[in-house]
Design a protein around this motif. Structure first.
Motif, PDB file in Angstrom:
ATOM      1  N   GLN A  35      38.961  31.452 -13.176  1.00  0.00           N
ATOM      2  CA  GLN A  35      38.124  32.542 -13.728  1.00  0.00           C
ATOM      3  C   GLN A  35      37.514  33.393 -12.846  1.00  0.00           C
ATOM      4  O   GLN A  35      37.687  34.646 -12.874  1.00  0.00           O
ATOM      5  CB  GLN A  35      37.201  31.999 -14.568  1.00  0.00           C
ATOM      6  N   TYR A  67      38.632  25.030 -13.066  1.00  0.00           N
ATOM      7  CA  TYR A  67      38.801  26.293 -14.282  1.00  0.00           C
ATOM      8  C   TYR A  67      37.669  27.538 -13.848  1.00  0.00           C
ATOM      9  O   TYR A  67      38.087  28.452 -13.880  1.00  0.00           O
ATOM     10  CB  TYR A  67      38.308  25.662 -15.571  1.00  0.00           C
ATOM     11  N   GLU A  77      38.544  26.065 -24.986  1.00  0.00           N
ATOM     12  CA  GLU A  77      37.178  26.659 -25.562  1.00  0.00           C
ATOM     13  C   GLU A  77      37.157  28.063 -25.425  1.00  0.00           C
ATOM     14  O   GLU A  77      36.581  28.683 -26.232  1.00  0.00           O
ATOM     15  CB  GLU A  77      36.088  25.961 -24.747  1.00  0.00           C
ATOM     16  N   SER A  78      37.598  28.598 -24.389  1.00  0.00           N
ATOM     17  CA  SER A  78      37.505  30.176 -24.426  1.00  0.00           C
ATOM     18  C   SER A  78      38.401  30.733 -25.191  1.00  0.00           C
ATOM     19  O   SER A  78      38.112  31.951 -25.561  1.00  0.00           O
ATOM     20  CB  SER A  78      37.651  30.486 -22.870  1.00  0.00           C
ATOM     21  N   ARG A 100      33.914  16.387 -15.124  1.00  0.00           N
ATOM     22  CA  ARG A 100      34.132  17.591 -14.406  1.00  0.00           C
ATOM     23  C   ARG A 100      33.967  17.157 -12.893  1.00  0.00           C
ATOM     24  O   ARG A 100      33.196  16.620 -12.587  1.00  0.00           O
ATOM     25  CB  ARG A 100      33.243  18.553 -14.941  1.00  0.00           C
ATOM     26  N   TYR A 155      34.169  24.173 -10.111  1.00  0.00           N
ATOM     27  CA  TYR A 155      35.167  23.158 -10.491  1.00  0.00           C
ATOM     28  C   TYR A 155      36.518  24.106 -10.746  1.00  0.00           C
ATOM     29  O   TYR A 155      36.423  25.481 -10.774  1.00  0.00           O
ATOM     30  CB  TYR A 155      34.733  22.651 -11.761  1.00  0.00           C
ATOM     31  N   CYS A 209      40.537  21.852 -21.622  1.00  0.00           N
ATOM     32  CA  CYS A 209      39.429  21.834 -22.553  1.00  0.00           C
ATOM     33  C   CYS A 209      38.430  23.094 -22.406  1.00  0.00           C
ATOM     34  O   CYS A 209      38.602  23.774 -23.372  1.00  0.00           O
ATOM     35  CB  CYS A 209      38.433  20.651 -22.354  1.00  0.00           C
ATOM     36  N   CYS A 210      38.484  23.600 -21.243  1.00  0.00           N
ATOM     37  CA  CYS A 210      37.637  24.959 -20.849  1.00  0.00           C
ATOM     38  C   CYS A 210      38.679  26.244 -21.190  1.00  0.00           C
ATOM     39  O   CYS A 210      37.983  26.825 -22.059  1.00  0.00           O
ATOM     40  CB  CYS A 210      37.700  25.061 -19.137  1.00  0.00           C
ATOM     41  N   GLU A 211      40.026  25.929 -21.009  1.00  0.00           N
ATOM     42  CA  GLU A 211      40.681  26.968 -21.394  1.00  0.00           C
ATOM     43  C   GLU A 211      40.718  27.108 -22.821  1.00  0.00           C
ATOM     44  O   GLU A 211      40.885  28.186 -23.512  1.00  0.00           O
ATOM     45  CB  GLU A 211      42.173  26.661 -20.941  1.00  0.00           C
ATOM     46  N   CYS A 218      32.147  24.624 -28.338  1.00  0.00           N
ATOM     47  CA  CYS A 218      32.420  23.374 -27.560  1.00  0.00           C
ATOM     48  C   CYS A 218      33.391  22.466 -28.541  1.00  0.00           C
ATOM     49  O   CYS A 218      33.363  22.384 -29.637  1.00  0.00           O
ATOM     50  CB  CYS A 218      30.934  22.626 -27.570  1.00  0.00           C
ATOM     51  N   ARG A 270      33.115  15.027 -21.204  1.00  0.00           N
ATOM     52  CA  ARG A 270      34.196  14.992 -20.351  1.00  0.00           C
ATOM     53  C   ARG A 270      33.815  15.054 -18.875  1.00  0.00           C
ATOM     54  O   ARG A 270      32.703  15.451 -18.721  1.00  0.00           O
ATOM     55  CB  ARG A 270      35.121  15.936 -20.568  1.00  0.00           C
ATOM     56  N   ASN A 326      29.852  18.049 -21.639  1.00  0.00           N
ATOM     57  CA  ASN A 326      30.441  18.099 -22.904  1.00  0.00           C
ATOM     58  C   ASN A 326      31.248  16.898 -23.200  1.00  0.00           C
ATOM     59  O   ASN A 326      32.535  17.220 -23.514  1.00  0.00           O
ATOM     60  CB  ASN A 326      31.230  19.326 -23.046  1.00  0.00           C
TER      61      ASN A 326
END
Lengths: 481, 116
Positions: B32, B28, A39-40, B74, B26, A35-37, A3, B72, B70
């Protein structure tokens, strides 16, 4: 799952905000996505910074901003059309202006049309569409005043420039209105919203500095156009603080705040330079007196008059050496010419004394340097002096007529010269003037501004010397000298 | 990797298809999912995905929902009533397209030349 910390998230927020993403909830999505990108990637053992740079590179040179423009283009048909028009219009205008300049320099035909076309595209296609696009992309509160004022002010100003270049009437007024709108509406409103939109004290100081120096500079050019005192000092302080204080500070802060320089930053600098240069040149040109052509003509004639005077003097000497010549008559002629010339010179000096409110001595100096006159476009006082209660024009007319009689009598044995002299020193009203004026005096001196009057008087002096010269020539010929 | 140009026209249908199979997703997550299903052959980029999502939202096929995750925000997308029928339409259209392309790619099906 890794995170991101709050600091890391706010870093990404700043980066996205740097690209001014304002459309709907796109800002949140981009932040979340990045952020997601990250994080991964960090899960896979890559450092935050490295992961971020990688994503940044993937999204290309224009970055997040491009996603917004693509989104807007896809959704909003008007936006798409405007954006395309802006691109095409701007391109075409640049090409036309570029070629127009080359053609103009080489004196090839068609330059005028190209420049005019380029100008129109720039003014009426590129400028409004660019404003529309910017308006659509911005979320500034109360932006309507800012955009409306820059639209109206800008268009008026550009039209004024066009009128000025084409010598159409009303250029001064348009430039003035445009300048006033830009100066008192656009800059303050933009400053106000910029100040409100940022909490950073240093940033606010930079904005304030920029707006103030720009206002000083614009105000200076405004003063310059109207010949108001203090223009020079305003322009100098304005341009110095713009170029040597605001620009470096602004550039430094821009560099410091983000690792990558925005393309728009470069455009801003270029546009800025261009505007400053252009405005200065224009202010100089607008402030150039409308009467400069008169001044030029007057100077040419004055110097010709002096040469003719010298030339005539040698002619006199030649004639005086001849024993058959009536010396007394000749000397009277010379004396009368000089007297009338001096009278004309005196009229000029008195006109200057009155209109400029200076001592006779000062006026005597100014009469040979009329470009230094402050009130050269003033016409009320000169008209009053020449036509009004003083009636100097009629006095002058009588003197010219007297002198003309003397001269024509002197050459009465040569009708051709006599007629030529009468024509040159004519005080009659030309037939094509008859419907506008009632007398010679009015036709010559009615509502003429100071430098124009001086030009006319100098012209009469010149004609006197020519007439004198004709008379002397005729005498010489008759004596076979 | 499938070329961007090939993907461009069918992106809308792909998004609708995925959303019709899941309740809400969402941005992202969508990228994926596509990557996972196609074993990395199709990678949706930021720049391609979001304009399409916003376009569909504007057309009324999708609706959004903001959720705090988290620290932020979404944005979740889901199909609306009209979106459901649009999705069916678009998926059908895409299927037809794929079949047609197949015919084009194998024009001699069943008409092999005789070798005597």
């Amino acid at each position: 799952m890794y995170c991101l910390t709050n600091e890391q998230i706010s870093f990404i927020e700043r980066e996205v905000d740097n690209d001014e993403i304002t459309y709907s909830h796109l800002r949140y999505e981009l932040i979340d996505h990045v952020c997601c990108e990250i994080e991964s990637q960090m899960q896979a053992g890559i450092y935050f910074k490295e992961a971020y740079d990688k994503i940044r590179n993937q999204s290309g040179f224009k970055g997040f901003k491009k996603i917004q423009t693509d989104t807007l283009s896809l959704i909003d048909k008007n936006y798409r059309i405007m954006r395309n028009m802006m691109k095409i219009g701007g391109m075409a205008a640049l090409i036309l202006l570029g070629f127009g300049t080359v053609f103009k320099i080489n004196h090839w035909p068609g330059a005028g049309i190209m420049l005019l076309g380029g100008f129109f595209l720039m003014c009426f296609v590129f400028f409004p569409t660019a404003l529309y696009v910017m308006n659509r992309e911005s979320k500034m509160k109360g932006k309507n005043i800012v955009f409306a004022s820059v639209f109206i002010g800008g268009i008026t100003f550009m039209l004024g420039t066009l009128f000025k270049v084409q010598h159409w009437p009303g250029a001064g007024l348009l430039l003035m209105v445009g300048d006033v709108i830009l100066l008192f509406l656009f800059i303050p409103s933009l400053l106000y919203y910029k100040m409100n939109s940022t909490a950073d004290r240093k940033k606010r100081q930079v904005y304030l500095l920029g707006a103030l120096s720009l206002m000083l500079f614009l105000g200076g050019s405004f003063f310059k156009m109207f010949h108001w005192p203090g223009a020079q000092i305003l322009i100098i302080t304005g341009s110095i603080s713009l170029i040597s204080v605001f620009l470096p500070v602004y550039a430094y802060r821009e560099y410091k705040n983000s690792q990558h320089v925005h393309a728009s930053f470069i455009y801003i600098i270029i546009a800025f330079m261009y505007f400053t240069l252009f405005e200065t040149l224009l202010a100089m040109n607008v402030s150039k007196p409308l009467v400069s052509d008169y001044i030029h003509a007057e100077k040419m004639e004055s110097s010709s008059t002096k040469q003719l005077d010298d030339f005539n003097q040698t002619n006199y000497n030649l004639l005086l050496n001849d024993s058959t010549v009536d010396q007394a008559k000749l000397l009277t002629l010379r004396e009368n010419t000089n007297e009338l010339c001096a009278y004309l010179q005196d009229l000029k000096i008195r006109l200057i004394t009155r209109t400029e409110q200076v001592e006779a001595e000062q006026a005597g100096k100014l009469v040979d340097n009329i470009e230094l006159l402050h009130n050269m476009t003033e016409s009320k006082i000169p008209t009053q002096f020449m036509l009004g209660e003083y009636g100097k024009a009629t006095e002058l007319k009588n003197k010219i007529d007297e002198y003309k009689k003397l001269l024509t009598d002197y050459v009465q044995d040569n009708p051709a010269t006599s007629e030529a002299i009468s024509n040159i020193l004519s005080t009659g009203l030309p037939s094509n003037y008859a419907e506008f004026y009632t007398s010679w005096e009015e036709a010559q001196f009615g509502n003429v501004f100071l430098s124009g009057d001086i030009g006319i008087l100098s012209h009469i002096q010149y004609n006197l010397r020519i007439a004198e010269n004709l008379a002397l020539k005729s005498k010489q010929t008759s004596l076979n000298l | 990797m499938i070329a961007k140009e090939l993907l461009k026209g069918s992106l809308k249908s792909i998004v609708l298809k995925l959303l019709s199979e899941n309740d809400r997703m969402y941005g992202y997550e969508l990228t994926q999912k596509v990557e996972e299903l196609t074993e990395g052959k199709i990678k949706l980029t930021l720049g391609a995905l979001y304009p399409v999502l916003h376009k569909l939202e504007k057309e009324g096929a999708l609706e959004t929902e903001a959720v705090q995750v988290n620290n932020r925000t979404r944005i979740y997308y889901k199909l609306t009533q009209t979106g459901n029928s649009t999705a069916l339409e678009k998926i059908k259209e895409l299927e037809e397209f794929v079949q047609t392309i197949n015919i084009l790619l194998n024009p001699n099906l069943g008409l092999q030349p005789c070798t005597v």
